[in-house]
Design a protein around this motif. Structure first.
Motif, PDB file in Angstrom:
ATOM      1  N   PRO A   1      37.136  29.907  66.140  1.00 59.65           N
ATOM      2  CA  PRO A   1      37.649  30.522  64.922  1.00 59.65           C
ATOM      3  C   PRO A   1      37.282  31.988  64.742  1.00 59.65           C
ATOM      4  CG  PRO A   1      36.877  28.308  64.435  1.00 59.65           C
ATOM      5  CD  PRO A   1      36.502  28.593  65.863  1.00 59.65           C
ATOM      6  N   SER A   2      36.077  32.378  65.170  1.00 62.90           N
ATOM      7  CA  SER A   2      35.690  33.783  65.018  1.00 62.90           C
ATOM      8  C   SER A   2      36.619  34.690  65.798  1.00 62.90           C
ATOM      9  CB  SER A   2      34.247  33.986  65.495  1.00 62.90           C
ATOM     10  OG  SER A   2      34.107  33.620  66.862  1.00 62.90           O
ATOM     11  N   GLU A   3      37.039  34.248  66.982  1.00 63.18           N
ATOM     12  CA  GLU A   3      37.947  35.054  67.793  1.00 63.18           C
ATOM     13  C   GLU A   3      39.377  34.971  67.271  1.00 63.18           C
ATOM     14  OE1 GLU A   3      37.557  34.472  72.011  1.00 63.18           O
ATOM     15  OE2 GLU A   3      35.368  34.313  71.883  1.00 63.18           O
ATOM     16  N   VAL A   4      39.736  33.843  66.668  1.00 68.57           N
ATOM     17  CA  VAL A   4      41.066  33.741  66.059  1.00 68.57           C
ATOM     18  C   VAL A   4      41.188  34.731  64.907  1.00 68.57           C
ATOM     19  CG1 VAL A   4      42.673  32.248  64.808  1.00 68.57           C
ATOM     20  CG2 VAL A   4      41.395  31.339  66.755  1.00 68.57           C
ATOM     21  N   ALA A   5      40.161  34.818  64.077  1.00 68.77           N
ATOM     22  CA  ALA A   5      40.191  35.770  62.968  1.00 68.77           C
ATOM     23  C   ALA A   5      40.350  37.192  63.494  1.00 68.77           C
ATOM     24  CB  ALA A   5      38.921  35.646  62.136  1.00 68.77           C
ATOM     25  N   ALA A   6      39.621  37.544  64.539  1.00 68.87           N
ATOM     26  CA  ALA A   6      39.746  38.872  65.137  1.00 68.87           C
ATOM     27  C   ALA A   6      41.123  39.075  65.742  1.00 68.87           C
ATOM     28  CB  ALA A   6      38.658  39.059  66.195  1.00 68.87           C
ATOM     29  N   HIS A   7      41.660  38.030  66.357  1.00 68.22           N
ATOM     30  CA  HIS A   7      43.004  38.050  66.946  1.00 68.22           C
ATOM     31  C   HIS A   7      44.048  38.378  65.879  1.00 68.22           C
ATOM     32  CE1 HIS A   7      46.023  36.837  69.912  1.00 68.22           C
ATOM     33  NE2 HIS A   7      46.548  35.997  69.038  1.00 68.22           N
ATOM     34  N   TYR A   8      43.912  37.785  64.709  1.00 70.48           N
ATOM     35  CA  TYR A   8      44.849  38.036  63.619  1.00 70.48           C
ATOM     36  C   TYR A   8      44.697  39.453  63.071  1.00 70.48           C
ATOM     37  CZ  TYR A   8      47.283  33.620  63.134  1.00 70.48           C
ATOM     38  OH  TYR A   8      48.121  32.553  63.353  1.00 70.48           O
ATOM     39  N   PHE A   9      43.471  39.943  62.991  1.00 66.90           N
ATOM     40  CA  PHE A   9      43.264  41.308  62.518  1.00 66.90           C
ATOM     41  C   PHE A   9      43.923  42.315  63.454  1.00 66.90           C
ATOM     42  CE2 PHE A   9      40.445  40.062  59.193  1.00 66.90           C
ATOM     43  CZ  PHE A   9      40.388  41.155  58.344  1.00 66.90           C
ATOM     44  N   GLU A  10      43.949  41.993  64.744  1.00 74.09           N
ATOM     45  CA  GLU A  10      44.507  42.929  65.714  1.00 74.09           C
ATOM     46  C   GLU A  10      46.017  42.797  65.867  1.00 74.09           C
ATOM     47  OE1 GLU A  10      43.913  44.268  70.416  1.00 74.09           O
ATOM     48  OE2 GLU A  10      42.665  42.670  69.537  1.00 74.09           O
ATOM     49  N   HIS A  11      46.544  41.566  65.751  1.00 76.05           N
ATOM     50  CA  HIS A  11      47.927  41.333  66.150  1.00 76.05           C
ATOM     51  C   HIS A  11      48.865  40.842  65.044  1.00 76.05           C
ATOM     52  CE1 HIS A  11      46.826  42.071  70.266  1.00 76.05           C
ATOM     53  NE2 HIS A  11      45.931  41.096  70.244  1.00 76.05           N
ATOM     54  N   PHE A  12      48.340  40.319  63.933  1.00 72.46           N
ATOM     55  CA  PHE A  12      49.193  39.769  62.878  1.00 72.46           C
ATOM     56  C   PHE A  12      49.460  40.853  61.847  1.00 72.46           C
ATOM     57  CE2 PHE A  12      49.713  36.813  59.083  1.00 72.46           C
ATOM     58  CZ  PHE A  12      50.989  36.408  59.444  1.00 72.46           C
ATOM     59  N   GLY A  13      50.732  41.224  61.678  1.00 68.13           N
ATOM     60  CA  GLY A  13      51.098  42.347  60.840  1.00 68.13           C
ATOM     61  C   GLY A  13      50.438  42.386  59.470  1.00 68.13           C
ATOM     62  N   PRO A  14      50.542  41.323  58.647  1.00 70.58           N
ATOM     63  CA  PRO A  14      49.970  41.380  57.296  1.00 70.58           C
ATOM     64  C   PRO A  14      48.470  41.642  57.266  1.00 70.58           C
ATOM     65  CG  PRO A  14      51.558  39.598  57.429  1.00 70.58           C
ATOM     66  CD  PRO A  14      51.388  40.111  58.826  1.00 70.58           C
ATOM     67  N   THR A  15      47.705  41.006  58.163  1.00 72.46           N
ATOM     68  CA  THR A  15      46.255  41.255  58.150  1.00 72.46           C
ATOM     69  C   THR A  15      45.914  42.595  58.801  1.00 72.46           C
ATOM     70  OG1 THR A  15      46.199  39.719  60.036  1.00 72.46           O
ATOM     71  CG2 THR A  15      45.359  38.922  57.941  1.00 72.46           C
ATOM     72  N   LYS A  16      46.700  43.000  59.782  1.00 72.26           N
ATOM     73  CA  LYS A  16      46.466  44.308  60.404  1.00 72.26           C
ATOM     74  C   LYS A  16      46.690  45.415  59.381  1.00 72.26           C
ATOM     75  CE  LYS A  16      47.810  47.059  64.452  1.00 72.26           C
ATOM     76  NZ  LYS A  16      46.514  47.002  65.152  1.00 72.26           N
ATOM     77  N   ARG A  17      47.762  45.313  58.587  1.00 69.54           N
ATOM     78  CA  ARG A  17      48.050  46.330  57.572  1.00 69.54           C
ATOM     79  C   ARG A  17      47.036  46.265  56.430  1.00 69.54           C
ATOM     80  NH1 ARG A  17      52.369  50.193  57.939  1.00 69.54           N
ATOM     81  NH2 ARG A  17      53.047  49.673  55.836  1.00 69.54           N
ATOM     82  N   ALA A  18      46.635  45.039  56.063  1.00 63.73           N
ATOM     83  CA  ALA A  18      45.620  44.908  55.010  1.00 63.73           C
ATOM     84  C   ALA A  18      44.321  45.559  55.446  1.00 63.73           C
ATOM     85  CB  ALA A  18      45.395  43.434  54.678  1.00 63.73           C
ATOM     86  N   SER A  19      43.944  45.328  56.693  1.00 64.33           N
ATOM     87  CA  SER A  19      42.716  45.924  57.203  1.00 64.33           C
ATOM     88  C   SER A  19      42.780  47.444  57.154  1.00 64.33           C
ATOM     89  CB  SER A  19      42.476  45.459  58.644  1.00 64.33           C
ATOM     90  OG  SER A  19      41.338  46.076  59.187  1.00 64.33           O
ATOM     91  N   ALA A  20      43.945  47.996  57.497  1.00 67.56           N
ATOM     92  CA  ALA A  20      44.093  49.451  57.501  1.00 67.56           C
ATOM     93  C   ALA A  20      43.973  50.041  56.098  1.00 67.56           C
ATOM     94  CB  ALA A  20      45.440  49.828  58.109  1.00 67.56           C
ATOM     95  N   ALA A  21      44.270  49.228  55.071  1.00 72.07           N
ATOM     96  CA  ALA A  21      44.209  49.712  53.687  1.00 72.07           C
ATOM     97  C   ALA A  21      42.819  49.583  53.078  1.00 72.07           C
ATOM     98  CB  ALA A  21      45.218  48.948  52.826  1.00 72.07           C
ATOM     99  N   LEU A  22      41.907  48.929  53.781  1.00 70.01           N
ATOM    100  CA  LEU A  22      40.575  48.675  53.247  1.00 70.01           C
ATOM    101  C   LEU A  22      39.539  49.586  53.894  1.00 70.01           C
ATOM    102  CD1 LEU A  22      40.658  44.775  53.357  1.00 70.01           C
ATOM    103  CD2 LEU A  22      40.821  46.196  51.304  1.00 70.01           C
ATOM    104  N   GLY A  23      38.442  49.805  53.190  1.00 72.68           N
ATOM    105  CA  GLY A  23      37.293  50.482  53.782  1.00 72.68           C
ATOM    106  C   GLY A  23      36.531  49.529  54.677  1.00 72.68           C
ATOM    107  N   ARG A  24      35.467  50.043  55.277  1.00 68.44           N
ATOM    108  CA  ARG A  24      34.712  49.239  56.235  1.00 68.44           C
ATOM    109  C   ARG A  24      34.130  47.976  55.593  1.00 68.44           C
ATOM    110  NH1 ARG A  24      30.902  52.720  59.959  1.00 68.44           N
ATOM    111  NH2 ARG A  24      32.975  53.604  60.344  1.00 68.44           N
TER     112      ARG A  24
END
Length: 276
Positions: free
Chosen positions: A214-237
């Motif tokens: 699961p830890s790698e799945v979450a990272a996989h989604y942050f890198e490749h899934f549009g909604p989470t990738k864009r959400a991450s870009a809108a957030l601070g660290r």
């Protein structure tokens, strides 16, 4: 004044669609979709594709339904608003030696004649268009009398509903009806009330299969899934770390595997509508 309002509404809609397209095309959805390939085949088996049937896959993504449907002998057309997904789908079909037509287009304004298809299908795709009434009307329009409209839609109460609610706590969703309402029986009955001779709604499961924890799945989604990738870009660290931790915990809490992989059941509403 009415004309000015209409023009403003059209401009707002155009901007919304541009933002939605940018969100979904960020990352690489083809890598995300691999986790649902087995479930897509099982969904097709439940539909019962008939050889020679004219099939339209609405919001087809990278071809997770369209390509196996073609393997079963259907004449398949796939439609999606994302050019990069359509390019991937075409490459996959060519690699498999399959004749599948893939078009870039909008589920709310499809470039097909009335009654052109025996089966109109969408697996977790058309539900994300911003105007559900328009999507419903278009699916009904391009389906021939006596044909079928079949959808698989995430439910608000299921795993994916929880996933999107988690993301929404960090980044507000776009100003449109929640896509998850396509997984609500009462809402679907209202949307598909006209032009339908029979409507069957069944809650079922699509299972995600990923060959990592699961830890790698979450990272996989942050890198490749549009909604989470864009959400991450809108957030601070700090926000990125907090959202990642919540999503990792969500995958872990729902993981059915104990061998270092991730298998998560996500509830869907299967919609089968017979066209009048």
């Amino acid at each position: 004044m009415r004309t000015m309002n209409t023009a403003a509404e059209e401009q707002d809609l155009s901007e919304l669609k541009d933002k939605l397209k940018a969100t979904w095309t960020a990352g690489d959805y083809g890598l995300i979709a691999r986790g649902l390939e087995r479930s897509a085949r099982e969904f097709l088996d439940r539909i019962g594709i008939r050889p020679g049937e004219n099939v339209l896959d609405v919001a087809c993504g990278t071809g997770q339904l369209a390509i196996p449907a073609a393997r079963q002998g259907a004449r398949v057309t796939g439609l999606d608003i994302a050019e990069n997904w359509i390019a991937q789908a075409r490459s996959r079909a060519d690699a498999d030696g399959l004749e599948v037509r893939f078009d870039v287009g909008d589920a709310e304004d499809m470039p097909y004649e009335d009654g052109a298809f025996d089966l109109v299908v969408s697996m977790i795709g058309a539900m994300f268009a911003p105007r559900p009434a328009r999507v419903a009307a278009e699916m009904l329009r391009v389906c021939r009398p006596g044909g079928r409209i079949v959808m698989a839609n995430w439910t608000p109460e299921g795993f994916v509903g929880d996933f999107f609610k988690t993301v929404a706590r960090y980044v507000p969703p776009p100003p449109m009806p929640s896509p998850l309402m396509w997984g609500d029986e009462t809402e679907v009955k209202a949307r598909l009330s006209d032009g339908v001779a029979d409507l069957r709604l069944t809650r079922s499961i699509l299972r995600f299969h990923y060959p990592m924890p699961p830890s790698e799945v979450a990272a996989h989604y942050f890198e490749h899934f549009g909604p989470t990738k864009r959400a991450s870009a809108a957030l601070g660290r700090e926000g990125q770390a907090a959202l990642n931790a919540e999503l990792e915990a969500l995958w872990a809490a729902n993981n059915l595997a104990s061998d270092g992989t991730t298998q998560v059941d996500a509830e869907i509403l299967e919609v089968v509508a017979a066209r009048e």
